[in-house]
Enzyme design. Structure first.
Site, mmCIF file in Angstrom:
data_model
loop_
_atom_site.group_PDB
_atom_site.id
_atom_site.type_symbol
_atom_site.label_atom_id
_atom_site.label_comp_id
_atom_site.label_asym_id
_atom_site.label_seq_id
_atom_site.Cartn_x
_atom_site.Cartn_y
_atom_site.Cartn_z
ATOM 1 N N CYS A 1 5.758 -9.049 28.285
ATOM 2 C CA CYS A 1 6.192 -8.254 27.136
ATOM 3 C C CYS A 1 4.993 -7.992 26.221
ATOM 4 O O CYS A 1 4.136 -8.851 26.041
ATOM 5 C CB CYS A 1 7.249 -9.065 26.386
ATOM 6 S SG CYS A 1 7.878 -8.274 24.919
ATOM 7 N N CYS B 1 4.466 -9.858 21.539
ATOM 8 C CA CYS B 1 3.701 -10.921 20.850
ATOM 9 C C CYS B 1 2.513 -11.334 21.710
ATOM 10 O O CYS B 1 2.494 -12.445 22.236
ATOM 11 C CB CYS B 1 4.541 -12.166 20.632
ATOM 12 S SG CYS B 1 6.113 -11.950 19.880
ATOM 13 N N CYS C 1 14.607 -12.823 22.206
ATOM 14 C CA CYS C 1 13.444 -12.294 21.497
ATOM 15 C C CYS C 1 13.334 -13.047 20.172
ATOM 16 O O CYS C 1 14.306 -13.111 19.414
ATOM 17 C CB CYS C 1 13.596 -10.798 21.253
ATOM 18 S SG CYS C 1 12.210 -10.146 20.309
ATOM 19 N N GLN D 1 9.402 -1.621 5.090
ATOM 20 C CA GLN D 1 8.415 -2.532 5.685
ATOM 21 C C GLN D 1 9.150 -3.569 6.535
ATOM 22 O O GLN D 1 10.155 -4.128 6.089
ATOM 23 C CB GLN D 1 7.628 -3.245 4.580
ATOM 24 C CG GLN D 1 6.730 -2.334 3.769
ATOM 25 C CD GLN D 1 5.412 -2.028 4.472
ATOM 26 O OE1 GLN D 1 5.082 -2.606 5.499
ATOM 27 N NE2 GLN D 1 4.666 -1.088 3.916
ATOM 28 N N TYR E 1 1.890 8.950 -0.122
ATOM 29 C CA TYR E 1 2.554 8.451 1.100
ATOM 30 C C TYR E 1 3.571 7.375 0.696
ATOM 31 O O TYR E 1 3.540 6.246 1.184
ATOM 32 C CB TYR E 1 1.532 7.880 2.095
ATOM 33 C CG TYR E 1 0.326 8.773 2.319
ATOM 34 C CD1 TYR E 1 0.347 9.756 3.305
ATOM 35 C CD2 TYR E 1 -0.824 8.637 1.529
ATOM 36 C CE1 TYR E 1 -0.753 10.575 3.507
ATOM 37 C CE2 TYR E 1 -1.924 9.453 1.718
ATOM 38 C CZ TYR E 1 -1.890 10.412 2.705
ATOM 39 O OH TYR E 1 -2.978 11.219 2.900
ATOM 40 N N GLU F 1 5.706 12.257 -0.496
ATOM 41 C CA GLU F 1 6.064 11.840 0.870
ATOM 42 C C GLU F 1 6.572 13.069 1.617
ATOM 43 O O GLU F 1 7.280 13.887 1.050
ATOM 44 C CB GLU F 1 7.152 10.756 0.767
ATOM 45 C CG GLU F 1 7.963 10.477 2.006
ATOM 46 C CD GLU F 1 7.152 9.922 3.167
ATOM 47 O OE1 GLU F 1 6.329 9.019 2.971
ATOM 48 O OE2 GLU F 1 7.352 10.428 4.298
ATOM 49 N N ASP G 1 -1.179 4.673 0.636
ATOM 50 C CA ASP G 1 -0.754 3.855 1.783
ATOM 51 C C ASP G 1 -0.495 4.803 2.957
ATOM 52 O O ASP G 1 0.655 5.023 3.356
ATOM 53 C CB ASP G 1 0.518 3.071 1.386
ATOM 54 C CG ASP G 1 0.989 2.116 2.474
ATOM 55 O OD1 ASP G 1 0.292 1.954 3.501
ATOM 56 O OD2 ASP G 1 2.080 1.524 2.304
ATOM 57 N N CYS H 1 -2.906 -0.048 7.336
ATOM 58 C CA CYS H 1 -2.602 -0.869 8.523
ATOM 59 C C CYS H 1 -3.656 -0.617 9.595
ATOM 60 O O CYS H 1 -3.492 -1.043 10.732
ATOM 61 C CB CYS H 1 -1.209 -0.541 9.049
ATOM 62 S SG CYS H 1 -0.998 1.195 9.418
#
Ligand SMILES: C[S@@+](CC[C@H](N)C(=O)[O-])C[C@H]1O[C@@H](n2cnc3c(N)ncnc32)[C@H](O)[C@@H]1O
Length: 469
Positions: free
Chosen positions: A80, A83, A175, A298, A327, A348, A397, A424
């Protein structure tokens, strides 16, 4: 792929961990990416692909295990993509996330910056996600030794796509990304569908009744479940939806969507409320936020709170400021900051997010925010500033691609006294900040981990205007 004649490198030392969850070793001067290993491991690998700047390899055997290794607890680890860093101690994960931020600033930034502050780890490292999207498939990924022609084998799956494979879904037993109820709901839907002979979609032809299952939850333990069907079969829809409604008291909001398109995206489709409330709510400090079936929120709520607190502290608001939140998504940061300044303007491009942002302001009794729908590039210009007031502080952002160069140029023209840049993607952030460094300097760098056991990292940078401007 035939591996027999591909070159093997023995006793490669893994020295770094980087983007996409890959670990890195060096052979002579060549960078080699190897999945599923940990810095400090000594491994034998086989080279699968040679690119100009790097090679890609697969692990053959571990010769010596790194001290940073941890035993993965998920039975799906190694297949998977969810992770990939589960075999790495959490403090080591944090070390490499911070390193990635600093390396990106050094490599791509070419500006001065203070030593990044210690990364803020997530207090919750399992069950930290408040949203997961699962896919139904009539041809699951088969483990080694399983044969698709074996009549005993069930081929239907409900789970996650394998990394980079649109046509292969891993049938999830458990999961750890979401709390227990998410697992119960997912497994129950799958078993119910099998018992009733319901049709799982074919990912190649895009035919089939059952397509996706989206599970959202809040910190209170309320769930929103959205079933996506590929065909309009009213009787079967009622069968599945009634089962969900009657079996799980924690499902406070139950929707379905009909998606007959060739792709799984459903953001432009109409969710139909089948039972319960239209939305669930999430609380951050004293504010309540609406979460609808299509709302962005988030994914790690407790870390979102930390992120917003950092943004508020960095903005250093005294009460008189005009703040722009570029944003803005569903306006969470804008609402958070509105309590400390004169007004906030959020921009946005997604219409539904703007609707949510306006509702979020209303339900929290916030009157000094305004949300404007549109592309930042199109609407954030001099006329807009004249109409809405010059910003003292800009919060930005942007998505992973960072800001458009023209947007950066406008910020340089508008010259707010501060910028809080949340990202990010440290690489695009470093690029944008290097452009902004013409008139701003970096006061603070604060990485924060929103996604334990993945290679993702969030970074907040505080930029102050240089004295001469
Ligand atoms: C990283 S999210 C920001 C989320 C928000 N700050 C929050 O914490 O909830 C980026 C947002 O930018 C929006 N977006 C992307 N490109 C845009 C553009 N060119 N103009 C306006 N909004 C854009 C996306 O729809 C998304 O909501």
């Amino acid at each position: 792929m035939r591996h027999k004649n591909l070159p093997i490198i023995e006793k490669l030392e893994i020295t770094d961990a980087g983007t996409e969850g890959m670990a890195v070793g060096r052979f002579r001067d060549i960078v080699i990416f190897v999945p599923w290993v940990v810095p400090g491991d000594i491994v034998d690998v086989q080279i699968l692909r040679k690119k100009k700047k790097f090679w890609e390899a697969r692990l053959l055997r571990i010769i010596k295990e790194s001290e940073n290794r941890k035993k993965p607890w998920c039975s799906h680890f190694g297949i998977c993509g969810g992770c990939r860093w589960q075999n790495m101690d959490y403090s080591t994960q944090l070390f490499y996330k911070s390193k990635w931020v600093k390396d990106s600033l050094l490599r791509l930034g070419k500006f001065k910056f203070p030593e990044p502050l210690p990364i803020i780890g997530s207090p919750q490292t399992i069950s930290y996600r408040n949203k997961m999207e699962f896919t139904f498939s009539n041809r699951r990924f088969l483990n080694e030794g399983e044969n698709a022609n074996d009549p005993e084998i069930k081929l239907q799956a409900l789970g996650l796509h394998l990394p980079g494979r649109y046509d292969r879904v891993l049938d999830l037993k458990y999961c750890y990304h979401q709390p227990e109820s998410s697992n119960k709901i997912r497994l129950a839907v799958k078993n119910f569908a099998l018992e009733h002979g319901l049709n799982f979609q074919d990912l190649v032809s895009h035919q089939g009744f059952l397509r996706n299952l989206i599970i959202r939850n809040n910190q209170e333990g309320d769930y929103m479940v959205i079933m996506v069907f590929g065909e309009y079969q009213p009787e079967s829809i009622h069968l599945v939806m009634d089962f969900l409604k009657e079996t799980f008291a924690e499902i406070k909001s139950l929707y379905y969507i009909i998606n007959t398109k060739a792709n799984d995206s459903f953001s432009e489709l109409e969710p139909i409320l089948y039972a319960g409330q239209e939305v669930i709510y999430e609380q951050i400090e004293n504010l309540k936020f609406r979460i609808g079936p299509l709302s962005f929120f988030q994914t790690n709520t407790s870390q979102a709170k930390r992120l917003y607190q950092i943004a508020r502290d960095d903005a250093g608001l005294q009460g008189h400021e005009t703040v722009y939140d570029l944003y803005t998504g569903t306006g969470t940061i804008a609402c958070f900051l509105a309590q400390n300044c004169q007004k906030v303007i959020g921009i946005e491009q997604v219409e539904k997010a703007i609707d949510d942002a306006r509702m979020n302001a209303i339900i929290n009794g916030i009157e000094n925010v305004e949300f404007i729908e549109g592309d930042v590039l199109q609407i954030f210009d001099q006329d807009f500033i004249e109409k809405n007031g010059s910003p003292d502080v800009i919060i930005t952002d942007p998505p992973r691609s960072g800001m458009h160069p023209q947007v950066v140029k406008r910020i340089l023209d508008i010259l707010p006294s501060r910028i809080v840049y949340i990202s990010c993607n440290p690489a695009t952030q470093a690029r944008d900040v290097s452009w902004l460094s013409e008139k701003f300097h970096v006061e603070k760098v604060q990485p924060i981990d929103m996604f334990p056991h993945t290679s993702h990292v969030e970074n907040v940078m505080l930029l102050d205007r240089n004295d001469q401007y």
